[in-house]
Design an enzyme around this catalytic site. Structure first.
Site, PDB file in Angstrom:
ATOM      1  N   LYS A   1       0.824  -1.205   0.000  1.00 26.90           N
ATOM      2  CA  LYS A   1       0.000   0.000   0.000  1.00 26.90           C
ATOM      3  C   LYS A   1       0.862   1.259   0.000  1.00 26.90           C
ATOM      4  CE  LYS A   1      -2.695   0.887   3.593  1.00 26.90           C
ATOM      5  NZ  LYS A   1      -3.890   0.967   4.472  1.00 26.90           N
TER       6      LYS A   1
ATOM      7  N   ARG B   1       2.587   6.007  -3.235  1.00 28.58           N
ATOM      8  CA  ARG B   1       3.679   6.839  -3.744  1.00 28.58           C
ATOM      9  C   ARG B   1       3.805   6.740  -5.255  1.00 28.58           C
ATOM     10  NH1 ARG B   1       4.553   5.439   1.450  1.00 28.58           N
ATOM     11  NH2 ARG B   1       5.906   6.742   2.791  1.00 28.58           N
TER      12      ARG B   1
ATOM     13  N   GLY C   1      -3.960   7.350   6.652  1.00 30.25           N
ATOM     14  CA  GLY C   1      -3.102   8.365   7.241  1.00 30.25           C
ATOM     15  C   GLY C   1      -1.902   8.657   6.360  1.00 30.25           C
TER      16      GLY C   1
ATOM     17  N   ARG D   1      -7.268  11.021  13.923  1.00 34.12           N
ATOM     18  CA  ARG D   1      -5.824  10.815  13.979  1.00 34.12           C
ATOM     19  C   ARG D   1      -5.071  12.140  13.945  1.00 34.12           C
ATOM     20  NH1 ARG D   1      -4.269   6.049   9.965  1.00 34.12           N
ATOM     21  NH2 ARG D   1      -2.300   6.282  11.116  1.00 34.12           N
TER      22      ARG D   1
ATOM     23  N   SER E   1       8.853   8.420  12.076  1.00 33.51           N
ATOM     24  CA  SER E   1       7.644   8.340  11.254  1.00 33.51           C
ATOM     25  C   SER E   1       8.011   8.535   9.792  1.00 33.51           C
ATOM     26  CB  SER E   1       6.621   9.403  11.672  1.00 33.51           C
ATOM     27  OG  SER E   1       5.560   9.471  10.730  1.00 33.51           O
TER      28      SER E   1
ATOM     29  N   GLN F   1       5.900   8.643   7.468  1.00 28.79           N
ATOM     30  CA  GLN F   1       4.909   9.542   6.874  1.00 28.79           C
ATOM     31  C   GLN F   1       5.330  11.000   7.021  1.00 28.79           C
ATOM     32  OE1 GLN F   1       1.192   8.528   8.733  1.00 28.79           O
ATOM     33  NE2 GLN F   1       1.127   6.482   7.833  1.00 28.79           N
TER      34      GLN F   1
ATOM     35  N   ASP G   1       3.593  -1.397  11.902  1.00 32.82           N
ATOM     36  CA  ASP G   1       2.260  -1.778  11.448  1.00 32.82           C
ATOM     37  C   ASP G   1       1.961  -3.259  11.655  1.00 32.82           C
ATOM     38  OD1 ASP G   1       1.363   0.713  10.640  1.00 32.82           O
ATOM     39  OD2 ASP G   1       2.245   0.535   8.645  1.00 32.82           O
TER      40      ASP G   1
ATOM     41  N   ARG H   1      -3.844   0.672  19.238  1.00 33.71           N
ATOM     42  CA  ARG H   1      -3.678  -0.755  18.945  1.00 33.71           C
ATOM     43  C   ARG H   1      -3.187  -1.549  20.145  1.00 33.71           C
ATOM     44  NH1 ARG H   1      -1.472  -0.191  12.680  1.00 33.71           N
ATOM     45  NH2 ARG H   1      -3.566  -0.110  11.761  1.00 33.71           N
TER      46      ARG H   1
END
Length: 741
Positions: free
Chosen positions: A323, A328, A396, A424, A469, A471, A617, A648
């Site tokens: 994913k 990207r 996210g 989030r 991170s 992201q 993840d 989580r």
């Protein structure tokens, strides 16, 4: 509204719409008296003969005096006269209507009554037929259809509830909307299509060869022009009443038609493809809304997994594409010069939302077709302003990466997502982007939606990330493409480097010095082919399934084994898993391999802190592995898990407790006391995934070692990250049923 005790209802205008309302109420067991009023006595006689009304006539006043609720089912332009007749006898009665234009109706009421009556509830059922008259009454016409109520500030809430109850008894879904918004929406989705259908058929009918044209017309012509058979007088009245909103919609359509005409004249295949592809996928989205299937924003769909205990795990499978890389590939392909061909694209809802967002910004994209996507890039500065907010589903990753690349555009944008995503934190990207010069507004608590003001000059910064991170790092690097000078991002621990690898693959130099990634603004991207590896996060559920199931022997093909993503492999090996990487190779700059795993007894471990960012993840599935290991597994340094799609750590601890597994939660981790052994290790039960796809899939795998069935609630979002999960789980040996809850 109770079907046992109900008010007397008067329907003024006993045609197909009013008659269908009466028929639907009768079919639902409505115990109140149903009256009908119509200037045409034959309609009343037919209604009585059909049994859809109990009494009626042509004189309005005596019927109003017997009624508690009055429903006006007359043409919009007839409303003023009906209001005039109602005024002397209305009193405190509730009145509602079914007109498809609300401003004209409300204005007429204000002119007659001096103010909008407090117990008048404007309404509009989104249902109809080309047939007319009470003889066409259909008791199921409103079932599963929407009815829009448009109460004003002065409308009595009790009256609104009474009208809502009435329609819900007919099986309708009742929504509320401001008057102006209703008229704008209906002008575009109903009134404009009818206008165009009337115009097209009239244009062809006035041509000399019309008989030949109509004789050979195909199904598409029939389907598009079907609505031109509707009541001409009714539609004349609607177009007149909703003139301003309709003209606005017509202006937009004519502008789009002119663009398409120019593209056809000039042979601009990219422009034509962009229009057709956007339309095709928008139509697909519309169809899923009608069918209540899962695609992008279908948050109302409730899915439960029911997993039988035990099972086997064996075979060879290939899980969907990664994913992170799929997101990207669309982003960089759209911003590149030239055409980018993508293979292995993940056709999940989040990736499709990213793809659609770029279509909304003018990028022509072909596909996806069996994982193949062709992107006609527009260059770093070629995106167009979208018509509305960009929806990124549950992702996210998409929202944070979009924030970076949109901060450098010349136009304003808004980023929205589903209910889970709106919870989030986005300040982690908004704050450093503001340091670069971006203007970004967030909702309370730094959460979505994000409103990004375009046209801001960006400057490169030297940023030390407070948390590891990928992201955030990727967001700032994408913003750096548009920034003056150099952007440097330092990470406290290694994170996935897909963005850096892909940027380099597209010819945009990103250098790495220790823990710092850096690039300079002002360059360009050049299209390059992309082969998306299978997603190691998706593969993890099957790795754990095989690791905990005696006799398991499973091969997962073409899995991405980027060094920044293999924490799950390292952790499972430390726990004693029999896991080997076979046929290692590199595809499009990303390392891939086949993962061969056989059952072996697992043991609890202290998970190395340096592996945590490399498996962030994958921990929900790893917690299931820990529950089946001998001894205690300890995790620390994983506070990032608290702000994923759910908390989580807590969600998994709660679910494991239901199964009978001991777990102790810490602020940054968890201790799980495994059961070990080769027999059933824990019980079954009903757990709540909290809408988190990884929680849902983790507990699905847990059933392999349970002594009783496991039921998992709120699983619809699995489709956002792992389309085909249920089928693959059944294929390797799990017994899983997906049901609408």
């Amino acid at each position: 509204m109770s079907a046992e005790t109900a008010p007397t209802l008067l329907i003024v205008g006993l045609g197909m719409i009013g008659g269908s309302l009466a028929a639907a109420l009768k079919a639902a067991g409505y115990r109140g008296t149903l009256l009908g009023c119509d200037r045409n006595g034959d309609e009343i006689a037919t209604g009585l003969a059909m049994g859809v009304i109990d009494d009626g006539g042509s004189a309005l006043t005596p019927l109003v005096e017997r009624a508690d609720i009055v429903v006006l089912a007359v043409p919009v332009l007839a409303m003023p006269a009906v209001f005039e007749a109602l005024a002397p006898v209305l009193g405190a009665r509730i009145v509602t209507d079914v007109g498809s234009t609300k401003r004209a109706v409300c204005d007429a009421a204000r002119r007659v009554f001096g103010t909008l009556p407090a117990r008048f509830v404007p309404g509009h059922p989104i249902a109809g037929s080309e047939k007319s008259g009470v003889a066409a009454a259909n008791p199921t016409l409103y079932r599963h259809h929407k009815v829009i109520l448009t109460p004003e500030a002065e409308t009595d809430p009790a009256a609104v509830q009474a009208v809502r109850d009435l329609w819900e008894l007919c099986g309708a879904q009742v929504l509320e909307m401001p008057v102006a918004r209703h008229d704008q929406v209906l002008a575009r989705t109903s009134h404009l299509p009818h206008l165009l259908a009337f115009s097209l058929v009239d244009t062809l009918a006035r041509q000399d060869e019309r008989l030949e044209i109509f004789r050979y017309a195909a199904g598409g012509f029939r389907d598009f022009t079907r609505i031109a058979g509707s009541d001409p007088v009714m539609w004349r009245d609607i177009f007149t009443a909703n003139r301003d909103a309709l003209l606005g919609a017509l202006d937009d359509f004519e502008s789009g038609l002119a663009r398409l005409r120019r593209a056809v004249e000039q042979g601009d295949s990219d422009a034509m493809l962009g229009t057709f592809d956007r339309a095709s996928h928008a139509r697909h989205y519309f169809q899923t809304l009608l069918n209540q299937t899962s695609y992008q924003a279908m948050e109302s769909r409730q899915v439960q997994y029911r997993v039988s205990p035990g099972g086997s795990v064996s075979g060879r499978i290939r899980v969907p594409g990664d994913k992170s890389i799929s997101h990207r590939s669309i982003m960089l392909g759209a911003l590149a010069d030239g055409v980018t061909e993508v293979k292995g694209f993940l056709e999940g809802e989040d990736s499709l939302a990213t793809l659609q967002a770029f279509r909304d910004m003018g990028v022509a994209i072909e596909g996806p077709h069996q994982g193949r996507v062709t992107i006609h890039g527009v260059g770093l500065h070629g995106l167009k302003p979208p018509a509305g907010p960009l929806y990124v589903g549950n992702s996210g990753t998409a929202m944070r990466l979009f924030a970076g690349l949109l901060a450098g555009q010349a136009f304003d944008t808004e980023l929205t997502g589903d209910a889970s995503l709106t919870k989030r934190p986005m300040a982690r990207v908004a704050d450093p982007l503001r340091l670069m010069g971006a203007r970004i507004d967030t909702a309370e608590g730094g959460r979505p939606p994000l409103k990004i003001h375009g046209g801001q000059p960006l400057k490169g910064i030297d940023y030390d990330m407070p948390m590891a991170s990928a992201q955030v790092k990727s967001c700032l690097l994408l913003a750096g493409l548009y920034a003056e000078g150099e952007t440097r991002v330092r990470e406290p621990a290694p994170t996935r480097d897909h963005t850096e690898r892909m940027l380099n693959g597209f010819g945009y130099a990103v250098t790495r010095e220790g823990d710092v990634a850096r690039l300079s603004g002002g360059g360009k991207l050049t299209s390059a082919p992309i082969d998306v590896p299978s997603d190691i996060s998706s593969a993890t559920f099957f790795l754990v399934a095989a690791a905990i199931t005696p006799g398991a022997d499973l091969v997962l093909e073409h899995v991405g084994v980027n060094p920044t993503r293999i924490g799950v492999i390292n952790i499972l090996k430390l726990m004693g898993a029999d896991l080997r990487l076979e046929n290692p190779r590199e595809v499009g700059g990303e390392p891939v391999a086949d993962l061969h795993i056989r059952y072996a007894p697992l043991k609890g471990i202290d998970i190395p802190v340096d592996q945590v960012p490399l498996a962030i993840d994958e921990f929900p599935a790893l917690f299931v592995a820990a529950a089946n290991a001998e001894g205690t597994t300890r995790l620390r340094g994983a506070e990032e898990l608290r702000v994923k799609e759910s908390d989580r750590i807590q969600a998994m601890a709660d679910g494991l407790a239901i199964l009978g597994v001991d777990a102790t939660v810490f602020e940054d981790g968890i201790d799980i006391v495994g059961k070990g052994g080769e027999s059933a290790n824990y019980g079954g039960g009903r757990v709540d995934s909290l809408g988190d796809h990884r929680i849902a899939m983790a507990f699905t795998v847990a059933a392999l070692r349970a002594s009783a069935p496991i039921e998992i609630d709120d699983c619809a979002n699995v489709a956002t990250s792992f389309p085909g999960f249920v089928a693959l789980a059944e294929r390797v040996g799990l017994t899983l049923k997906e049901v609408e809850a």
